[in-house]
Design a protein around this motif. Structure first.
Motif, mmCIF file in Angstrom:
data_model
loop_
_atom_site.group_PDB
_atom_site.id
_atom_site.type_symbol
_atom_site.label_atom_id
_atom_site.label_comp_id
_atom_site.label_asym_id
_atom_site.label_seq_id
_atom_site.Cartn_x
_atom_site.Cartn_y
_atom_site.Cartn_z
ATOM 1 N N GLU A 37 4.857 -1.837 -2.535
ATOM 2 C CA GLU A 37 3.754 -1.904 -3.513
ATOM 3 C C GLU A 37 2.433 -1.388 -2.937
ATOM 4 O OE1 GLU A 37 4.148 -3.210 -6.806
ATOM 5 O OE2 GLU A 37 6.239 -3.788 -6.510
ATOM 6 N N VAL A 38 2.432 -0.976 -1.667
ATOM 7 C CA VAL A 38 1.222 -0.368 -1.101
ATOM 8 C C VAL A 38 1.335 1.142 -1.288
ATOM 9 C CG1 VAL A 38 -0.065 0.093 1.034
ATOM 10 C CG2 VAL A 38 0.877 -2.187 0.605
ATOM 11 N N ASN A 39 0.292 1.743 -1.875
ATOM 12 C CA ASN A 39 0.294 3.198 -2.063
ATOM 13 C C ASN A 39 -0.142 3.881 -0.775
ATOM 14 O OD1 ASN A 39 0.892 2.707 -4.757
ATOM 15 N ND2 ASN A 39 -1.257 2.779 -5.367
ATOM 16 N N GLU A 40 0.744 4.690 -0.214
ATOM 17 C CA GLU A 40 0.386 5.398 1.016
ATOM 18 C C GLU A 40 -0.789 6.344 0.787
ATOM 19 O OE1 GLU A 40 3.583 4.922 0.081
ATOM 20 O OE2 GLU A 40 4.462 3.854 1.790
ATOM 21 N N ASP A 41 -0.948 6.847 -0.457
ATOM 22 C CA ASP A 41 -2.033 7.825 -0.682
ATOM 23 C C ASP A 41 -3.415 7.183 -0.499
ATOM 24 O OD1 ASP A 41 -2.063 6.378 -3.089
ATOM 25 O OD2 ASP A 41 -1.489 8.088 -4.343
ATOM 26 N N THR A 52 2.855 4.141 -6.384
ATOM 27 C CA THR A 52 3.277 5.481 -5.982
ATOM 28 C C THR A 52 3.666 5.431 -4.519
ATOM 29 O OG1 THR A 52 1.770 6.530 -7.524
ATOM 30 C CG2 THR A 52 2.553 7.885 -5.713
ATOM 31 N N SER A 53 4.823 5.984 -4.208
ATOM 32 C CA SER A 53 5.293 5.967 -2.822
ATOM 33 C C SER A 53 5.343 7.375 -2.249
ATOM 34 C CB SER A 53 6.690 5.330 -2.763
ATOM 35 O OG SER A 53 7.335 5.676 -1.560
ATOM 36 N N TRP A 54 4.790 7.528 -1.065
ATOM 37 C CA TRP A 54 4.982 8.734 -0.259
ATOM 38 C C TRP A 54 5.847 8.311 0.913
ATOM 39 C CZ3 TRP A 54 -0.616 11.207 0.538
ATOM 40 C CH2 TRP A 54 -1.066 11.704 -0.683
ATOM 41 N N PRO A 97 5.940 2.276 7.897
ATOM 42 C CA PRO A 97 6.492 1.195 7.078
ATOM 43 C C PRO A 97 5.435 0.208 6.586
ATOM 44 C CG PRO A 97 7.059 0.860 9.382
ATOM 45 C CD PRO A 97 6.313 2.161 9.316
ATOM 46 N N LEU A 98 4.533 0.677 5.755
ATOM 47 C CA LEU A 98 3.603 -0.221 5.061
ATOM 48 C C LEU A 98 4.425 -1.050 4.079
ATOM 49 C CD1 LEU A 98 0.772 2.423 4.433
ATOM 50 C CD2 LEU A 98 0.581 0.390 5.887
ATOM 51 N N PRO A 99 3.930 -2.226 3.678
ATOM 52 C CA PRO A 99 4.727 -3.063 2.779
ATOM 53 C C PRO A 99 4.964 -2.404 1.402
ATOM 54 C CG PRO A 99 2.905 -4.305 3.753
ATOM 55 C CD PRO A 99 2.681 -2.869 4.103
ATOM 56 N N GLN A 157 14.509 1.249 1.725
ATOM 57 C CA GLN A 157 13.331 2.096 1.835
ATOM 58 C C GLN A 157 12.722 2.254 0.439
ATOM 59 O OE1 GLN A 157 12.637 2.099 4.877
ATOM 60 N NE2 GLN A 157 13.206 4.021 5.883
ATOM 61 N N HIS A 158 11.434 2.549 0.386
ATOM 62 C CA HIS A 158 10.746 2.555 -0.908
ATOM 63 C C HIS A 158 11.229 3.672 -1.828
ATOM 64 C CE1 HIS A 158 7.457 0.124 1.350
ATOM 65 N NE2 HIS A 158 8.537 -0.590 1.063
ATOM 66 N N LEU A 159 11.664 4.774 -1.249
ATOM 67 C CA LEU A 159 12.250 5.840 -2.075
ATOM 68 C C LEU A 159 13.471 5.310 -2.836
ATOM 69 C CD1 LEU A 159 12.524 8.888 -2.844
ATOM 70 C CD2 LEU A 159 13.931 9.160 -0.786
HETATM 71 MN MN LIG Z 1 6.014 2.703 1.216
#
Ligand SMILES: [Mn+2]
Ligand SMILES: Cc1cc2nc3c(=O)[nH]c(=O)nc-3n(C[C@H](O)[C@H](O)[C@H](O)COP(=O)(O)O)c2cc1C
Length: 497
Positions: free
Chosen positions: A228-232, A166-168, A224-226, A189-191
């Motif tokens: 596949e990392v969930n920001e939540d 999940t991406s925020w 900008p976390l890598p 970008q992840h979006l």
């Molecule tokens: Mn991300």
């Protein structure tokens, strides 16, 4: 009971700013058409308190707007207070303390969000014909903008088709119609990555956008976390408790339960519309619009008397510098240190509009590594420019760690007295980079490569592990007892501060 405190509750954040004198509740009528933008711009440029517009001349009565949510405050009152409040930290928190906090949460176990049954964001649920984005006071932020911007300080919520990630993420959205928005979803970008996964299946991307989110969540969504990392889960680790989330009405996405406004719908797999121009993070507005994906809004939920936060992008300092720049600094510092390079600090100077990052080098450790300047520059470039975070920043300034890179006065002095023309610059024409950098040639912008450099402000003596001489200053040029006596007697001499 909803979560409280400035990090996990936007309304508490606003209240805390008002109580600290760092936001003003404006009761005079103000127009969302340029006046909100002009006031907010002047606030950034004069370092005034954040304006809360409580009486807007357009949009439903009671709807409000908060400008400059992470603007800087006048130096004497703690410049970074509004930024620190995003994380529930004391107003006097220093940039270095903030980065260490952000980095330690990157190394902690993620705390996934907790799904709760309901929350303030469901106080009003609008569906079908009732969905009309023009009910909100959507501002025209700059006279040169191609439209009104709904999402300048909110984040997108999307999930991969297999549900694993999940991406925020923060990315702007412009009002296109009563039920449509348009905005960038860059493939790097992840979006854009997750949108592309749904497009490949020929399906619209289930999507939500959150405005007036918990401030720590907004900041993480601008980080900008890598991949596949969930920001939540990162926000949970950062805040020390999971974020309370609720299910969206339309699909099975989750959004922070106490958010001010939630838009739910789909990103079209194929429809685009012209978006922009808009005054942007680098400080310019270019007179062109670009085709960008269309976002269809089918359901809107919001708190009573919702507050829409806005960033009026342009000359620093605004949130692209104070939030985005700070989050880039944290991820870059972590990356450089983890790679074993002798780096003590990294900082995207707000004044440089997220177009450079200043990196301070531990001279003692460097001497033990027997690296030439070129080898050091190449190693830094390889680590940073190949990463998700380093893609965003075109220039790296290397200085010795006698310089506090968060102090622009010291950095300018180092660049002027230490950078050697002709030999102090290493360029990387093949390095990938964000195509929005203003000085790129059309070819570089098209290919997304080049215009990237490492600029060394290391003196020959420092490269050899030594000191260049004594810095003539209050701190260095006087013995301890003289300094102490002067500081103690300062008011006696007749100085006010
Ligand atoms: Mn991300
Ligand atoms: C106020 C603000 C506005 C931003 N606007 C955009 C934008 O319009 N487009 C974009 O790609 N990134 C924008 N960003 C930067 C992204 O949020 C950031 O690069 C983030 O890492 C993207 O998420 P991702 O790493 O999950 O892809 C903005 C950040 C902030 C704080």
């Amino acid at each position: 009971m909803t979560q409280r405190g400035s990090a996990l509750n936007f309304r508490d954040f606003v209240q805390e700013l008002i109580e600290a004198g760092d936001a003003v509740d404006i009761r005079q009528p103000v127009s969302p058409t340029l006046e909100v933008g002009a006031i907010t711009r002047r606030v950034y440029e004069t370092r005034g308190p954040a304006p809360l517009f409580s009486n807007l001349t357009e949009g439903e009565p009671g709807h409000r707007v908060l400008g400059a949510p992470a603007g800087l405050t006048g130096r004497a009152d703690g410049a970074y207070g509004r930024l620190a409040a995003h994380f529930g930290l004391p107003r006097e928190t220093t940039p270095r303390e903030l980065l260490e906090r952000l980095i330690s949460a990157m190394h902690a176990d993620p705390l996934p969000p907790r799904v709760v049954d309901g929350g303030p964001c469901k106080e009003n649920v609008l569906t079908g014909e009732d969905v009309d984005l023009t009910r909100f006071p959507v501002p025209l932020l700059h006279a040169e903008d191609g439209g009104r911007y709904f999402g300048t300080y909110g984040f997108h919520v999307v999930r991969t088709p297999d549900g694993r990630w999940t991406s925020w993420s923060v990315s702007r959205t412009m009002l296109h119609g009563p039920r449509t928005l348009v905005g960038p979803a860059m493939p790097q970008q992840h979006l854009g990555m997750i949108h592309q996964m749904w497009r490949e299946r020929g399906e619209p991307t289930p999507w939500a956008m959150v405005l007036g989110a918990p401030p720590a969540a907004l900041a993480a969504a601008g980080m900008p976390l890598p991949a596949e990392v969930n920001e939540d889960g990162y926000v949970g680790a950062l805040a020390g408790s999971p974020v309370d989330v609720v299910r969206t009405e339309l699909h099975d996405l989750r959004v922070p339960a106490n958010s001010e406004i939630v838009l739910e719908g789909w990103i079209s797999p194929d429809e685009t519309a012209p978006e922009g121009p808009m005054g942007e993070y680098h400080g310019y507005s270019f007179a062109e619009s670009k085709p960008q994906p269309l976002f269809h809004v089918e359901t809107v939920t919001h708190r009573d008397d919702p507050i829409l936060p806005v960033c009026v992008a342009g000359l620093p300092p605004e949130e692209n510098h104070t939030i985005w720049g700070t989050m880039i600094s944290a991820t870059s510092l972590d990356l450089l240190r983890s790679s074993g390079l002798p780096v003590s600090m990294a900082w995207c100077s707000y004044e440089a509009a997220t177009c450079w990052i200043a990196v301070s080098v531990d001279i003692g450790r460097l001497a033990g590594m027997e690296l030439s300047e070129r080898q050091l520059a190449d190693a830094v470039a390889e680590v940073l420019f190949g990463s998700h975070t380093g893609w965003l920043v075109p220039k790296v300034i290397l200085v010795a760690d006698d310089i506090d890179v968060t102090d622009i006065d010291q950095l300018v002095w180092a660049m002027a007295t230490r950078y050697h023309p002709g030999t102090g610059e290493y360029v990387y024409p093949q390095a990938p980079g964000i195509p929005m950098v203003p000085y790129l040639t059309p070819e570089e912008a098209r290919t997304g490569r080049g215009g990237k450099a490492v600029i060394s402000c290391l003196l020959p003596a420092q490269l050899a592990g030594g000191a260049p001489g004594i810095t003539a200053s209050f701190r260095n040029s006087f013995p301890e007892n003289v300094r102490r006596r002067v500081v103690e007697r300062w008011a006696e001499y007749g100085f006010r501060r």
